[in-house]
Motif scaffolding. Structure first.
Motif, PDB file in Angstrom:
ATOM      1  N   ASP A  82       0.971  -1.147   0.001  1.00  0.00           N
ATOM      2  CA  ASP A  82       0.212  -0.042   0.004  1.00  0.00           C
ATOM      3  C   ASP A  82       0.724   1.309  -0.250  1.00  0.00           C
ATOM      4  O   ASP A  82       0.412   2.237  -0.454  1.00  0.00           O
ATOM      5  CB  ASP A  82      -0.970   0.000   1.305  1.00  0.00           C
ATOM      6  CG  ASP A  82      -2.143  -0.888   1.250  1.00  0.00           C
ATOM      7  OD1 ASP A  82      -2.472  -1.131  -0.176  1.00  0.00           O
ATOM      8  OD2 ASP A  82      -2.899  -1.140   1.987  1.00  0.00           O
ATOM      9  N   ASP A  83       1.852   1.231   0.748  1.00  0.00           N
ATOM     10  CA  ASP A  83       2.721   2.443   0.773  1.00  0.00           C
ATOM     11  C   ASP A  83       3.778   2.665  -0.148  1.00  0.00           C
ATOM     12  O   ASP A  83       4.688   3.215  -0.157  1.00  0.00           O
ATOM     13  CB  ASP A  83       3.261   2.670   2.282  1.00  0.00           C
ATOM     14  CG  ASP A  83       3.994   1.459   2.675  1.00  0.00           C
ATOM     15  OD1 ASP A  83       4.068   0.416   2.078  1.00  0.00           O
ATOM     16  OD2 ASP A  83       4.470   1.564   3.847  1.00  0.00           O
ATOM     17  N   ASP A  84       3.638   1.692  -1.481  1.00  0.00           N
ATOM     18  CA  ASP A  84       4.686   1.766  -2.242  1.00  0.00           C
ATOM     19  C   ASP A  84       4.781   3.031  -2.983  1.00  0.00           C
ATOM     20  O   ASP A  84       3.971   3.753  -3.225  1.00  0.00           O
ATOM     21  CB  ASP A  84       4.355   0.669  -3.167  1.00  0.00           C
ATOM     22  CG  ASP A  84       5.556   0.514  -4.121  1.00  0.00           C
ATOM     23  OD1 ASP A  84       6.512   0.083  -3.974  1.00  0.00           O
ATOM     24  OD2 ASP A  84       5.423   0.884  -5.320  1.00  0.00           O
ATOM     25  N   LYS A  85       6.060   3.541  -3.281  1.00  0.00           N
ATOM     26  CA  LYS A  85       6.199   4.511  -3.981  1.00  0.00           C
ATOM     27  C   LYS A  85       7.046   4.290  -5.217  1.00  0.00           C
ATOM     28  O   LYS A  85       7.836   3.209  -5.358  1.00  0.00           O
ATOM     29  CB  LYS A  85       7.291   5.606  -3.120  1.00  0.00           C
ATOM     30  CG  LYS A  85       6.709   6.253  -1.844  1.00  0.00           C
ATOM     31  CD  LYS A  85       7.736   7.386  -1.597  1.00  0.00           C
ATOM     32  CE  LYS A  85       7.327   7.696   0.002  1.00  0.00           C
ATOM     33  NZ  LYS A  85       8.186   6.839   1.047  1.00  0.00           N
ATOM     34  N   ASP A  86       6.752   5.258  -6.242  1.00  0.00           N
ATOM     35  CA  ASP A  86       7.330   5.053  -7.740  1.00  0.00           C
ATOM     36  C   ASP A  86       9.004   5.707  -7.126  1.00  0.00           C
ATOM     37  O   ASP A  86       9.247   6.829  -7.418  1.00  0.00           O
ATOM     38  CB  ASP A  86       6.917   5.535  -8.563  1.00  0.00           C
ATOM     39  CG  ASP A  86       7.485   5.392  -9.943  1.00  0.00           C
ATOM     40  OD1 ASP A  86       8.157   4.399 -10.146  1.00  0.00           O
ATOM     41  OD2 ASP A  86       7.544   6.159 -11.042  1.00  0.00           O
ATOM     42  N   GLU A  87       9.998   4.813  -6.740  1.00  0.00           N
ATOM     43  CA  GLU A  87      11.115   5.324  -6.364  1.00  0.00           C
ATOM     44  C   GLU A  87      12.267   5.982  -7.273  1.00  0.00           C
ATOM     45  O   GLU A  87      13.016   6.618  -7.287  1.00  0.00           O
ATOM     46  CB  GLU A  87      11.767   4.387  -5.308  1.00  0.00           C
ATOM     47  CG  GLU A  87      11.312   3.969  -4.267  1.00  0.00           C
ATOM     48  CD  GLU A  87      11.938   2.976  -3.411  1.00  0.00           C
ATOM     49  OE1 GLU A  87      12.797   3.217  -2.354  1.00  0.00           O
ATOM     50  OE2 GLU A  87      11.797   1.748  -3.842  1.00  0.00           O
ATOM     51  N   LEU A  88      12.016   5.218  -8.646  1.00  0.00           N
ATOM     52  CA  LEU A  88      12.648   5.544  -9.946  1.00  0.00           C
ATOM     53  C   LEU A  88      11.774   6.001 -11.043  1.00  0.00           C
ATOM     54  O   LEU A  88      10.975   4.891 -11.254  1.00  0.00           O
ATOM     55  CB  LEU A  88      13.906   4.626 -10.104  1.00  0.00           C
ATOM     56  CG  LEU A  88      14.872   4.160  -8.893  1.00  0.00           C
ATOM     57  CD1 LEU A  88      15.471   2.876  -9.204  1.00  0.00           C
ATOM     58  CD2 LEU A  88      15.658   5.357  -8.679  1.00  0.00           C
ATOM     59  N   ASP A  89      12.295   7.029 -11.735  1.00  0.00           N
ATOM     60  CA  ASP A  89      11.325   7.409 -12.801  1.00  0.00           C
ATOM     61  C   ASP A  89      11.245   6.204 -13.861  1.00  0.00           C
ATOM     62  O   ASP A  89      12.269   5.330 -14.180  1.00  0.00           O
ATOM     63  CB  ASP A  89      12.160   8.638 -13.483  1.00  0.00           C
ATOM     64  CG  ASP A  89      11.040   9.209 -14.309  1.00  0.00           C
ATOM     65  OD1 ASP A  89      10.552   8.654 -14.967  1.00  0.00           O
ATOM     66  OD2 ASP A  89      11.129  10.514 -14.145  1.00  0.00           O
ATOM     67  N   ASN A  90       9.996   6.081 -14.470  1.00  0.00           N
ATOM     68  CA  ASN A  90       9.958   4.782 -15.416  1.00  0.00           C
ATOM     69  C   ASN A  90      10.353   5.225 -16.542  1.00  0.00           C
ATOM     70  O   ASN A  90      10.445   4.370 -17.554  1.00  0.00           O
ATOM     71  CB  ASN A  90       8.419   4.511 -15.303  1.00  0.00           C
ATOM     72  CG  ASN A  90       8.029   3.949 -14.069  1.00  0.00           C
ATOM     73  OD1 ASN A  90       8.602   3.737 -13.101  1.00  0.00           O
ATOM     74  ND2 ASN A  90       6.696   4.024 -13.896  1.00  0.00           N
ATOM     75  N   SER A  91      10.655   6.556 -16.881  1.00  0.00           N
ATOM     76  CA  SER A  91      11.141   6.904 -18.232  1.00  0.00           C
ATOM     77  C   SER A  91      12.377   6.360 -18.624  1.00  0.00           C
ATOM     78  O   SER A  91      13.121   6.132 -17.858  1.00  0.00           O
ATOM     79  CB  SER A  91      11.128   8.613 -18.541  1.00  0.00           C
ATOM     80  OG  SER A  91      12.168   9.233 -17.513  1.00  0.00           O
ATOM     81  N   ILE A  92      12.533   6.390 -20.001  1.00  0.00           N
ATOM     82  CA  ILE A  92      13.747   5.567 -20.512  1.00  0.00           C
ATOM     83  C   ILE A  92      14.953   6.975 -20.497  1.00  0.00           C
ATOM     84  O   ILE A  92      14.642   7.902 -20.893  1.00  0.00           O
ATOM     85  CB  ILE A  92      13.498   5.428 -22.076  1.00  0.00           C
ATOM     86  CG1 ILE A  92      12.619   4.057 -22.111  1.00  0.00           C
ATOM     87  CG2 ILE A  92      15.001   4.962 -22.825  1.00  0.00           C
ATOM     88  CD1 ILE A  92      12.365   3.530 -23.609  1.00  0.00           C
ATOM     89  N   SER A  93      16.012   6.503 -19.784  1.00  0.00           N
ATOM     90  CA  SER A  93      16.958   7.735 -19.871  1.00  0.00           C
ATOM     91  C   SER A  93      18.121   7.364 -20.893  1.00  0.00           C
ATOM     92  O   SER A  93      18.178   6.156 -21.305  1.00  0.00           O
ATOM     93  CB  SER A  93      17.583   7.651 -18.431  1.00  0.00           C
ATOM     94  OG  SER A  93      18.363   6.217 -18.041  1.00  0.00           O
ATOM     95  N   LYS A  94      18.837   8.339 -21.546  1.00  0.00           N
ATOM     96  CA  LYS A  94      19.584   8.290 -22.463  1.00  0.00           C
ATOM     97  C   LYS A  94      20.860   8.810 -22.195  1.00  0.00           C
ATOM     98  O   LYS A  94      21.001  10.270 -21.552  1.00  0.00           O
ATOM     99  CB  LYS A  94      18.926   8.819 -23.850  1.00  0.00           C
ATOM    100  CG  LYS A  94      17.812   8.229 -24.173  1.00  0.00           C
ATOM    101  CD  LYS A  94      17.291   8.530 -25.590  1.00  0.00           C
ATOM    102  CE  LYS A  94      16.038   8.014 -25.950  1.00  0.00           C
ATOM    103  NZ  LYS A  94      15.044   8.464 -27.096  1.00  0.00           N
ATOM    104  N   GLY A  95      22.182   8.465 -22.486  1.00  0.00           N
ATOM    105  CA  GLY A  95      23.263   9.005 -22.136  1.00  0.00           C
ATOM    106  C   GLY A  95      24.087   9.216 -23.195  1.00  0.00           C
ATOM    107  O   GLY A  95      23.799   8.744 -24.302  1.00  0.00           O
TER     108      GLY A  95
END
Ligand code: CA
Ligand code: CA
Length: 145
Positions: A132-145
């Protein structure tokens, strides 16, 4: 492999982000995809650096999973933080890698990434169920470097 901007269409990127969102609905674990044009050092070593750069080692349960792709090198790496690594064995990573690889070999990059995300999501949900108290800790978007 094509230029990084042509590697995936924007629709394909959206499908991948959606696959991450769906996978994370069943687990506290966090999945990310990072794409680079090329990698000058060992891809696994560099994927570890990227893992830290993206602060993927900062999740509460240490259950982040990264799929890293170096387009020019035609290589990819899937790796997890210590929480998930302590539970799943090398067999899991090898079989997931094979699933991704099978699609990549046929040029199905989107499907390869989605298969990897789905497999990682299954393992994560088994060992780190959503709560229940789950957070989206890391963005789901694709990162590019
Ligand atoms: Ca989460
Ligand atoms: Ca996330």
């Amino acid at each position: 492999m094509p230029n990084i901007e042509l590697f995936l269409t924007s629709n394909e990127e959206a499908e991948i982000v959606e696959a991450i969102r769906i996978a994370e609905n069943t687990t506290s674990g966090e999945i990310r995809v990072h794409i680079e044009q090329k990698c000058d050092i060992d891809a696994y070593e560099h994927a570890l650096e990227v893992f830290h750069l993206l602060k993927m080692n900062n999740t509460q349960q240490r259950n982040g999973v990264l799929i890293y792709v170096a387009v020019d090198n035609k290589s990819f790496v899937i790796l997890g933080d210590q929480g998930i690594n302590n539970i799943v064995g090398a067999d899991f990573w090898n079989s997931t890698r094979d699933k991704i690889s099978n699609q990549f070999k046929s040029g199905n990059f989107k499907q390869g990434l989605i298969d990897g995300i789905t497999e990682a999501g299954k393992a994560l949900s088994q060992h780190f169920p959503w709560n229940d108290d789950d957070k989206d800790e890391l963005d789901n978007s694709i990162s590019k470097g």
